[in-house]
Scaffold this motif. Structure first.
Motif, short mmCIF file in Angstrom:
data_model
loop_
_atom_site.label_atom_id
_atom_site.label_comp_id
_atom_site.label_asym_id
_atom_site.label_seq_id
_atom_site.Cartn_x
_atom_site.Cartn_y
_atom_site.Cartn_z
N ASP A 137 -8.61 -3.10 2.77
CA ASP A 137 -8.53 -4.03 2.22
C ASP A 137 -7.20 -5.19 2.25
O ASP A 137 -7.18 -6.18 2.63
N ALA A 138 -6.31 -4.69 2.40
CA ALA A 138 -5.07 -5.34 2.33
C ALA A 138 -5.22 -6.01 3.00
O ALA A 138 -3.96 -7.07 3.28
N VAL A 198 1.13 -1.53 0.53
CA VAL A 198 -0.27 0.44 -0.11
C VAL A 198 0.84 1.24 -0.11
O VAL A 198 0.69 2.51 -0.84
N GLY A 222 -7.98 3.89 4.97
CA GLY A 222 -8.49 4.43 3.60
C GLY A 222 -8.83 2.79 2.92
O GLY A 222 -8.50 1.55 3.85
N ALA A 223 -9.34 2.95 2.15
CA ALA A 223 -9.97 1.43 1.80
C ALA A 223 -9.12 0.15 1.45
O ALA A 223 -9.13 -0.82 1.37
N ASP A 224 -7.48 1.28 0.30
CA ASP A 224 -6.79 0.34 -0.03
C ASP A 224 -6.10 -0.40 1.51
O ASP A 224 -5.49 -1.72 0.74
N LEU A 225 -5.75 -0.03 2.05
CA LEU A 225 -4.99 -0.15 3.58
C LEU A 225 -5.84 -0.69 4.13
O LEU A 225 -5.55 -2.33 4.73
N ALA A 285 1.93 1.66 -3.65
CA ALA A 285 1.27 2.20 -4.55
C ALA A 285 0.76 3.76 -4.46
O ALA A 285 0.45 4.70 -5.34
N ARG A 286 0.95 3.84 -3.32
CA ARG A 286 0.51 5.30 -2.49
C ARG A 286 1.43 6.26 -2.90
O ARG A 286 1.14 7.28 -4.16
#
Length: 147
Positions: A91-92, A26, A86-89, A29-30
């Motif tokens: 979900d990961a 994450v 954040g949804a990315d973190l 990617a960020r």
């Protein structure tokens, strides 16, 4: 890959690597998107949400029992408490918890406990500074606890 006892907890390299891979992925990617790295409080929030959503076969003591997370500082120093991730973190880390559960199932024939997951996370937070974190990267952490 090794496993070791830490008090009542059994910890392992494979589950620690699963959490590390999620966090580092994450952050990278960020950075590639020009966005800031996750803060320590956001990482706590993401793990907290993932634990609270985890079924018992993934984490023993997850779900509503998981509580809200905070760091414990050595010698009474500053600590951090979870904030909305954040949804990315989120979900990961939820996907990483499934990998952690598989590792415990393979090695221990059971899911990890909430406290084992928190101890693994604290293990990853001990080296300072943490390149995968933004705000809070230099905050010393002795443990992560649910309150």
């Amino acid at each position: 890959m090794g496993w070791w006892k830490a008090g009542p907890n059994v910890l392992g390299d494979r589950p620690a690597d699963a959490l590390w891979t999620a966090l580092d992925g994450v952050a990278r990617a960020r950075a590639a998107a020009g966005a800031p790295r996750p803060s320590l409080a956001e990482a706590l929030g993401a793990l907290g949400e993932a634990l609270r959503a985890a079924p018992a076969e993934t984490v023993s003591g997850g779900g509503a029992e998981a509580g809200r997370l905070r760091t414990v500082a050595p010698e009474g120093g500053a600590s951090a408490a979870e904030t909305a991730p954040g949804a990315d973190l989120r979900d990961a880390l939820a996907a990483a918890l499934a990998d952690v559960a598989r590792a415990y199932g393979d090695a221990e024939s059971r899911p990890p406990t909430r406290d084992e997951v928190l101890a693994l996370f604290a293990f990853l937070l001990r080296p300072v500074p943490r390149a995968w974190l933004g705000e809070g990267a230099d905050l010393p952490v002795a443990a992560v606890e649910a309150v």
